[in-house]
Design an enzyme around this catalytic site. Structure first.
Site, PDB file in Angstrom:
ATOM      1  CG  HIS A  17      48.976  67.084 -71.123  1.00  0.00           C
ATOM      2  ND1 HIS A  17      47.978  66.647 -71.962  1.00  0.00           N
ATOM      3  CD2 HIS A  17      48.613  66.666 -69.886  1.00  0.00           C
ATOM      4  CE1 HIS A  17      47.061  65.991 -71.261  1.00  0.00           C
ATOM      5  NE2 HIS A  17      47.437  65.980 -69.992  1.00  0.00           N
ATOM      6  CG  HIS A  19      47.744  66.583 -64.872  1.00  0.00           C
ATOM      7  ND1 HIS A  19      46.514  67.198 -64.850  1.00  0.00           N
ATOM      8  CD2 HIS A  19      47.836  65.949 -66.073  1.00  0.00           C
ATOM      9  CE1 HIS A  19      45.875  66.926 -65.981  1.00  0.00           C
ATOM     10  NE2 HIS A  19      46.648  66.172 -66.748  1.00  0.00           N
ATOM     11  CG  HIS A 197      42.672  66.478 -70.116  1.00  0.00           C
ATOM     12  ND1 HIS A 197      43.207  67.657 -69.694  1.00  0.00           N
ATOM     13  CD2 HIS A 197      43.522  65.499 -69.673  1.00  0.00           C
ATOM     14  CE1 HIS A 197      44.326  67.413 -69.026  1.00  0.00           C
ATOM     15  NE2 HIS A 197      44.541  66.107 -68.999  1.00  0.00           N
ATOM     16  CD  GLU A 200      43.303  60.752 -70.751  1.00  0.00           C
ATOM     17  OE1 GLU A 200      42.529  61.581 -70.229  1.00  0.00           O
ATOM     18  OE2 GLU A 200      44.301  60.269 -70.148  1.00  0.00           O
ATOM     19  CG  ASP A 278      48.700  62.940 -68.616  1.00  0.00           C
ATOM     20  OD1 ASP A 278      48.230  63.977 -68.122  1.00  0.00           O
ATOM     21  OD2 ASP A 278      47.967  62.006 -69.026  1.00  0.00           O
ATOM     22  CG  ASP A 279      49.119  62.551 -64.362  1.00  0.00           C
ATOM     23  OD1 ASP A 279      48.937  63.511 -63.600  1.00  0.00           O
ATOM     24  OD2 ASP A 279      48.348  62.265 -65.303  1.00  0.00           O
TER      25      ASP A 279
HETATM   26  N1  ADE Z   1      44.272  64.296 -64.293  1.00  0.00           N
HETATM   27  C1  ADE Z   1      45.561  63.965 -64.219  1.00  0.00           C
HETATM   28  N2  ADE Z   1      45.915  63.255 -65.292  1.00  0.00           N
HETATM   29  C2  ADE Z   1      44.821  63.161 -66.083  1.00  0.00           C
HETATM   30  C3  ADE Z   1      44.558  62.570 -67.342  1.00  0.00           C
HETATM   31  N3  ADE Z   1      45.479  61.902 -68.026  1.00  0.00           N
HETATM   32  N4  ADE Z   1      43.309  62.655 -67.833  1.00  0.00           N
HETATM   33  C4  ADE Z   1      42.365  63.297 -67.157  1.00  0.00           C
HETATM   34  N5  ADE Z   1      42.561  63.881 -65.982  1.00  0.00           N
HETATM   35  C5  ADE Z   1      43.779  63.812 -65.444  1.00  0.00           C
HETATM   36 ZN    ZN Z   2      46.363  65.138 -68.482  1.00  0.00          ZN
END
Ligand code: ADE
Ligand code: ZN
Length: 336
Positions: A17, A19, A197, A200, A278-279
């Site tokens: 996971h 991005h 997703h 969350e 994630d990011d």
């Molecule tokens: N796009 C990038 N990170 C995300 C996340 N945590 N939840 C939803 N969309 C995303």
């Molecule tokens: Zn994500």
């Protein structure tokens, strides 16, 4: 005994996971802006970092989409991917399944091929030079409509042999999985794997929809599934992989404190949880930092860590033949 941090770095693991646009570091943002002659609304790298204080998912998404605006060329996407792969290779990752958001780029006028070709060439170079294999997942933006997702899937047609799966990301609340029932059926007909997703910020009902309407192979996040015991039983019975992102959850206020994170409970309930970043450029840590912080906050044992490492490969879209040597490497590492 080695420290947890050293043990974690050496443990063979996969990231499921990530991005790729969320790996854009502020320094790189300035570099890409410079070479593409784009003016950023920030005076310095420090000012960018100072803006990374989020109260929820939407706060983050607003700044994340703005940041992605500096990515203009195939070379930018290639360089972005390679910078990420170098970091994650140092974290002990052997395999990555990365998301990209093509609509963020095509809506700015870039052809689909710019992001796709740049990322695919970065992925090939990472396999060659770092020994990190990877698969690409095309995410649909759920705040857009399903027709826009169909336009994107058509643009992706020449690439479908190099795209492993489709995913669903962006603003969750108000955009339930069922909004994308037809595009997921179309993606399944084309032989693609399916992830989304869910849970969350959104309710357990969205996780049920991802399973029953979209028929996903994996759930991204899934935190709020724990509110529904029947859903937990279903996820456990199916051996459904959850790609959990602890530092993301902390930064986006999905949890108030890492000691309150549900990851340990997920393992105790028999859920196939994994740890992911994630990011990472926005949330304060790449893959190993997510593992180390979570292990410390929740008191994860070496056995928990080995389970998480196994889950990261068994939940991947590698074939059983490809997974087997990774599992053997984990056993050898744990035994040593
Ligand atoms: N796009 C990038 N990170 C995300 C996340 N945590 N939840 C939803 N969309 C995303
Ligand atoms: Zn994500």
């Amino acid at each position: 005994m080695t420290s947890d941090a050293d043990f974690i770095r050496g443990l063979p693991k996969a990231e499921l996971h990530l991005h790729i646009e969320g790996s854009l570091e502020p320094e790189q943002m300035f570099e890409f802006a410079r070479r593409n002659r784009i003016t950023l609304p920030f005076a310095s790298v420090e000012a960018v970092r100072a803006a990374y204080a989020f109260s929820n998912l939407q706060d983050f998404l607003d700044i994340y989409y703005q940041g992605a605006g500096v990515l203009m060329t195939e070379q930018d996407f290639h360089d972005l991917a390679m910078a990420y792969f170098r970091r994650v290779a140092g974290d002990g990752a052997r395999h990555v399944e990365l998301f990209f958001d093509p609509q963020t780029h095509t809506d700015r006028g870039l052809p689909f091929s710019v992001a796709a070709d740049g990322l695919l060439s970065g992925m090939a170079e990472a396999a060659r030079t770092l020994g990190v294999t990877s698969k690409l997942i095309l995410c649909f933006l759920r705040h857009l409509d399903e027709d826009a997702a169909f336009v994107t899937l058509r643009a992706a047609a020449p690439y479908l042999d190099r795209i492993a799966a489709v995913g669903l990301d962006s603003s969750e609340i108000g955009h339930p999985p069922s909004k994308f029932a037809k595009i997921y059926a179309a993606a399944r007909d084309r032989g693609l794997k399916l992830v989304a997703h869910a849970g969350e910020e959104g309710p357990p009902a969205y996780v049920w929809e991802a399973l029953d309407v979209l028929r996903v192979d994996r759930i991204d996040h899934g935190n709020r599934a724990l509110e529904d015991p029947a859903l937990v039983r279903r996820l456990a019975a199916e051996g459904m992989t959850l790609t959990v992102c602890p530092l993301s959850n902390l930064k986006l206020c999905v949890v108030d404190d890492l000691t309150l994170h549900p990851l340990k409970a997920m393992l105790q309930l028999g859920l196939h949880a994994t740890i992911n970043s994630d990011d990472p450029a926005y949330f304060g840590g790449y893959l190993a930092q997510n593992w180390v912080s979570t292990a410390g906050a929740l008191g994860l044992t070496r056995e928990d860590l080995a389970t998480l490492a196994r889950n990261s490969f068994t939940g991947s879209f590698l074939t059983p033949q490809e997974i087997a040597p990774h599992l053997a490497a984990i056993e050898a590492y744990v035994a040593a």
